[in-house]
Scaffold this active site. Structure first.
Site, PDB file in Angstrom:
ATOM      1  N   HIS A  76      41.605  65.135  37.129  1.00  0.00           N
ATOM      2  CA  HIS A  76      40.280  65.386  37.675  1.00  0.00           C
ATOM      3  C   HIS A  76      39.759  64.141  38.379  1.00  0.00           C
ATOM      4  O   HIS A  76      39.761  63.056  37.796  1.00  0.00           O
ATOM      5  CB  HIS A  76      39.305  65.771  36.559  1.00  0.00           C
ATOM      6  CG  HIS A  76      39.791  66.850  35.655  1.00  0.00           C
ATOM      7  ND1 HIS A  76      39.472  66.917  34.315  1.00  0.00           N
ATOM      8  CD2 HIS A  76      40.604  67.919  35.889  1.00  0.00           C
ATOM      9  CE1 HIS A  76      40.038  67.977  33.765  1.00  0.00           C
ATOM     10  NE2 HIS A  76      40.738  68.592  34.701  1.00  0.00           N
ATOM     11  N   TYR A 139      34.337  57.728  27.752  1.00  0.00           N
ATOM     12  CA  TYR A 139      34.099  57.210  29.101  1.00  0.00           C
ATOM     13  C   TYR A 139      32.613  57.189  29.435  1.00  0.00           C
ATOM     14  O   TYR A 139      31.856  58.094  29.123  1.00  0.00           O
ATOM     15  CB  TYR A 139      34.884  57.989  30.158  1.00  0.00           C
ATOM     16  CG  TYR A 139      34.860  59.492  30.078  1.00  0.00           C
ATOM     17  CD1 TYR A 139      34.060  60.239  30.935  1.00  0.00           C
ATOM     18  CD2 TYR A 139      35.653  60.176  29.155  1.00  0.00           C
ATOM     19  CE1 TYR A 139      34.045  61.617  30.875  1.00  0.00           C
ATOM     20  CE2 TYR A 139      35.653  61.558  29.091  1.00  0.00           C
ATOM     21  CZ  TYR A 139      34.839  62.281  29.959  1.00  0.00           C
ATOM     22  OH  TYR A 139      34.821  63.653  29.902  1.00  0.00           O
TER      23      TYR A 139
END
Length: 487
Positions: A76, A139
């Site tokens: 992604h 993240y």
């Protein structure tokens, strides 16, 4: 959890290691531990930016927990930057550059454990495969998730990328959505973040359009397209998609600004609107390029003005430009370009003189104001140079070079270069020129020469003004009508 006795997890210094993908950087993180476990600073802005990590402004923290070894996710690419690390467990990570450009399709792989992190720039595809059960992949991102954002995807099994997964893909858990992503040949690359040019119909706006053209990621806006005073400006565009705003819009009617309504308009355009842009640029990490003026100085210096000289504007226009400059300096990523006597595509002093010469008119022109012309191609090229070389942010003077001249000198040169007698120009003082004017007249700085050493030290050398003037006169035709002989 990483074994507290694992020597790979402890004793490291904060260290950055570049990869073949531009902007994708692996970081070793200091991890401190004992028999009880370990501790690390997963994100520490001051230390990490000092060590070279972009100050990317994270706004959201996400965690992906994976029960079993072999769980595989990706590939992604999102329109934001990521700071990726592992809280517990280990992963095999694979990253593919899916941005437009020469490195499109470049692959990088490595393993991450809690002692490593990686900075993933916007448009680089992110994927991983867990190598241990109970792995938490974390993240930080610098934009809030949005269903309207444009994403780019690549199939995990793409033959061109040829990622050597530790556990074969036919033996692991993959979502049906990830299995359906396209091969590299069918991927639409992620476009760069956008550049917005404000004041697109002005002389500088037109020069930037000529220089940059109609690339899909560059937008040109007039006030009709985007009114900076509108109350919904913060949501008028998806600002996180923008990298740069060039503010070439301003209220430049110097004498009109001395009137009641003109003063209001000048402050609205040159200060209030600039403050709105500054807030947006600061909030979204946008580089803001702002055009300033020699009118911020009082014109009493006996040498060219440098960027560090104190401002002391004489006119309302100069005051609004100085106020706008002060606001722009609060933006972390900014360039202020102070310029003077701008000449480009549109009504300007040179075209007026060219027109008067052709019509046989012998004008009176001010001869007690000294400075240098700035041609808009030079100004546009200077902006492009600062942006593409990532020159230090701050204030730069930018004009064409050469011997400072007066307006009367320039008029005589125009007459000479167009085949007319320069002696037809009569030099007069500013006071005499405006002696019979009944409307308000703004005071002008008598010495407007700007020192361009700072921008030349970045590697950009403006051409001499006289050369640019000759080129300009060869390429343009005189316009109808005049706008006064002062310029």
């Amino acid at each position: 959890m990483t074994d507290a006795s694992d020597p790979t997890a402890f004793g490291k210094k904060l260290t950055a290691t570049p990869t073949p993908i531009p902007g994708l950087v692996v970081w070793d993180l200091p991890v401190h531990g004992d028999a009880r476990g370990w501790f690390k600073e997963n994100w520490q802005r001051e230390k990490m930016t000092a060590a070279g990590l972009p100050d990317f402004g994270p706004v959201q923290n996400n965690i992906s927990f994976n029960d079993a070894a072999g769980t595989t996710r990706g590939i992604h690419a999102e329109p934001w930057d990521k700071w990726v690390s592992v809280a517990t467990g280990r992963i095999f990570g694979a990253w593919v550059d899916l941005r437009e450009g020469p490195t499109f399709g470049t692959v990088f792989t490595t393993e991450l454990d809690p002692s490593k992190a990686i900075f993933v720039p916007r448009g680089v595809g992110n994927s991983y495969q867990t190598l241990a059960p109970d792995t938490a992949y974390t993240y930080l991102v610098n934009d809030h998730w949005s269903p309207t954002a444009e994403y780019t995807f690549l199939n995990l099994a793409d033959e061109t990328a040829a990622i050597d997964w530790p556990i074969p893909l036919d033996q692991v858990e993959i979502s049906d959505k990830d299995k359906a992503h396209p091969r590299l040949a069918d991927v639409t690359p992620m476009a760069p973040r956008k550049t917005l040019v404000l004041g697109a119909n002005g002389q500088l706006g037109r020069a930037l359009h000529t220089l940059w053209g109609d690339q899909p990621h560059i937008e040109y806006a007039t006030r009709a397209d985007l009114d900076l005073t509108r109350p919904d400006l913060p949501t008028a565009r998806r600002w996180r998609d923008y990298d740069t705003i060039v503010n070439a819009a301003a209220h430049t009617a110097v004498d009109t600004a001395e009137t009641r309504h003109g003063r209001t308009d000048a402050w609205a355009a040159n200060v209030t609107a600039v403050a709105a842009l500054a807030r947006i640029a600061t909030a979204h990490g946008i580089t803001l390029v702002h055009i300033s003026s020699d009118y911020v100085y009082d014109g009493t210096s006996d040498r060219p003005y440098t960027e560090t000289d104190p401002v002391n504007p004489l006119s309302v226009y100069g005051q609004t430009k100085a106020a706008g400059d002060a606001i722009i300096t609060t933006v972390p990523r900014h360039y202020i370009l102070r310029t003077s006597w701008v000449i480009g595509d549109g009504h300007n002093f040179v075209r007026t003189m060219q027109n008067l010469a052709q019509r046989g008119i012998d004008p009176r022109v001010v001869d007690d104001q000294t400075g240098r012309l700035t041609f808009t191609p030079t100004l546009a090229d200077g902006i492009h140079h600062l942006l593409t070389t990532h020159a230090p942010h701050g204030t730069y003077n930018l004009t064409n070079t050469g011997q400072p001249t007066t307006w009367a000198d320039i008029a005589r040169t125009v007459y000479h270069l167009t085949g007319h007698d320069p002696a037809r120009i009569t030099g007069v003082t500013t006071t005499d020129y405006y002696a019979t004017t009944t409307t308000p007249i703004a005071p002008r700085p008598h010495h407007s020469t700007l020192d361009t050493t700072k921008i030349q030290n970045t590697g950009y050398s403006p051409t001499p003004a006289e050369e640019e003037l000759a080129t300009y006169l060869r390429e343009v035709s005189p316009t109808s009508g005049t706008h006064g002989a002062r310029g």
